[in-house]
Scaffold this motif. Sequence first.
Motif, PDB file in Angstrom:
ATOM      1  N   SER A 246       0.827  -1.206   0.000  1.00 55.25           N
ATOM      2  CA  SER A 246       0.000   0.000   0.000  1.00 55.25           C
ATOM      3  C   SER A 246       0.865   1.262   0.000  1.00 55.25           C
ATOM      4  O   SER A 246       0.564   2.228  -0.701  1.00 55.25           O
ATOM      5  CB  SER A 246      -0.912  -0.016   1.221  1.00 55.25           C
ATOM      6  OG  SER A 246      -1.618   1.180   1.316  1.00 55.25           O
TER       7      SER A 246
ATOM      8  N   ARG B 130       3.938   1.537  -1.163  1.00 54.29           N
ATOM      9  CA  ARG B 130       4.589   1.664  -2.474  1.00 54.29           C
ATOM     10  C   ARG B 130       3.626   2.222  -3.525  1.00 54.29           C
ATOM     11  O   ARG B 130       4.055   2.899  -4.451  1.00 54.29           O
ATOM     12  CB  ARG B 130       5.150   0.325  -2.934  1.00 54.29           C
ATOM     13  CG  ARG B 130       6.405  -0.051  -2.201  1.00 54.29           C
ATOM     14  CD  ARG B 130       7.228  -1.030  -3.020  1.00 54.29           C
ATOM     15  NE  ARG B 130       8.455  -1.357  -2.349  1.00 54.29           N
ATOM     16  CZ  ARG B 130       9.589  -0.696  -2.510  1.00 54.29           C
ATOM     17  NH1 ARG B 130       9.639   0.314  -3.321  1.00 54.29           N
ATOM     18  NH2 ARG B 130      10.676  -1.063  -1.870  1.00 54.29           N
ATOM     19  N   ARG B 131       2.347   1.937  -3.383  1.00 54.29           N
ATOM     20  CA  ARG B 131       1.368   2.515  -4.314  1.00 54.29           C
ATOM     21  C   ARG B 131       1.174   4.000  -4.047  1.00 54.29           C
ATOM     22  O   ARG B 131       0.951   4.774  -4.972  1.00 54.29           O
ATOM     23  CB  ARG B 131       0.033   1.801  -4.188  1.00 54.29           C
ATOM     24  CG  ARG B 131       0.043   0.436  -4.802  1.00 54.29           C
ATOM     25  CD  ARG B 131      -1.313  -0.195  -4.737  1.00 54.29           C
ATOM     26  NE  ARG B 131      -1.261  -1.540  -5.280  1.00 54.29           N
ATOM     27  CZ  ARG B 131      -2.083  -2.504  -4.948  1.00 54.29           C
ATOM     28  NH1 ARG B 131      -3.040  -2.267  -4.074  1.00 54.29           N
ATOM     29  NH2 ARG B 131      -1.967  -3.698  -5.471  1.00 54.29           N
TER      30      ARG B 131
ATOM     31  N   LYS C 161       5.741   6.830  -4.846  1.00 58.33           N
ATOM     32  CA  LYS C 161       6.388   6.201  -6.002  1.00 58.33           C
ATOM     33  C   LYS C 161       7.895   5.999  -5.813  1.00 58.33           C
ATOM     34  O   LYS C 161       8.439   4.993  -6.198  1.00 58.33           O
ATOM     35  CB  LYS C 161       6.139   7.041  -7.267  1.00 58.33           C
ATOM     36  CG  LYS C 161       4.690   7.153  -7.616  1.00 58.33           C
ATOM     37  CD  LYS C 161       4.076   5.806  -7.879  1.00 58.33           C
ATOM     38  CE  LYS C 161       2.603   5.945  -8.194  1.00 58.33           C
ATOM     39  NZ  LYS C 161       1.876   4.729  -8.078  1.00 58.33           N
TER      40      LYS C 161
ATOM     41  N   TRP D 120      -2.490   8.716   3.569  1.00 56.80           N
ATOM     42  CA  TRP D 120      -2.234   7.275   3.529  1.00 56.80           C
ATOM     43  C   TRP D 120      -2.239   6.686   4.937  1.00 56.80           C
ATOM     44  O   TRP D 120      -2.837   5.631   5.167  1.00 56.80           O
ATOM     45  CB  TRP D 120      -0.894   6.996   2.842  1.00 56.80           C
ATOM     46  CG  TRP D 120      -0.533   5.551   2.876  1.00 56.80           C
ATOM     47  CD1 TRP D 120      -0.989   4.574   2.056  1.00 56.80           C
ATOM     48  CD2 TRP D 120       0.341   4.910   3.811  1.00 56.80           C
ATOM     49  NE1 TRP D 120      -0.454   3.361   2.414  1.00 56.80           N
ATOM     50  CE2 TRP D 120       0.363   3.540   3.488  1.00 56.80           C
ATOM     51  CE3 TRP D 120       1.096   5.361   4.888  1.00 56.80           C
ATOM     52  CZ2 TRP D 120       1.118   2.621   4.200  1.00 56.80           C
ATOM     53  CZ3 TRP D 120       1.844   4.436   5.595  1.00 56.80           C
ATOM     54  CH2 TRP D 120       1.859   3.087   5.249  1.00 56.80           C
TER      55      TRP D 120
END
Length: 194
Positions: free
Chosen positions: A30, A32-33, A36, A60
């Motif tokens: 999650s 890494r999404r 970037k 996040w």
Amino acid sequence: MKPVTAPIGIAKTARGLLITLPGRFWLLVSLRRAVKRLVAHEEPWTYLAPESKGVRIEQWVAEVEMQLAAESRRRAWSVSDAEWEAAPSAAAAPAFSPPSEPLIVNLPSAKTTRSTLSLLKKLEAGQVLVSTPDRGGAGALRIYVLRPSGRVISTRVARRAIEDRLVLPHCDGLFGPDTSQSWGFPTDLKPQES
């Protein structure tokens, strides 16, 4: 004993934001999404994120903390350790206590569509209507699936059955029957006395 998850740590450094995660792989995916240009740091489960205007790390973290709270609440509602290990000495507590007020379910009327009646027949046969978020959508879209068959039900038909109170909510959402994630056929239908 239930495992306690470590909180997500964020520290501002000269090279960017240092993020410390609990040891869960889905959190890393999650993150890494969301970020970037994420770089691994020396310690395990620590990562460096570049500090820029495009990175919404606070958003996040808020989303992940909501997911973790929902997961811990779901685990608290499921079986206890004594039930899981089948310990004979410990008394098993019920996994879910039904709401104090009765859930009112309506009977189908003459205006009920054929597709809704077909859905009710499938539920009466033992299927369960389950709501899941759309994977390609923004989270607001829902997909309704019958379990265990896996058949997808039209959102319009499922919403009509739920809004007309033709199905019984299983109260497995966070806030009772209004946020239920699954529905079944009301097996205990008794006409109300006037």
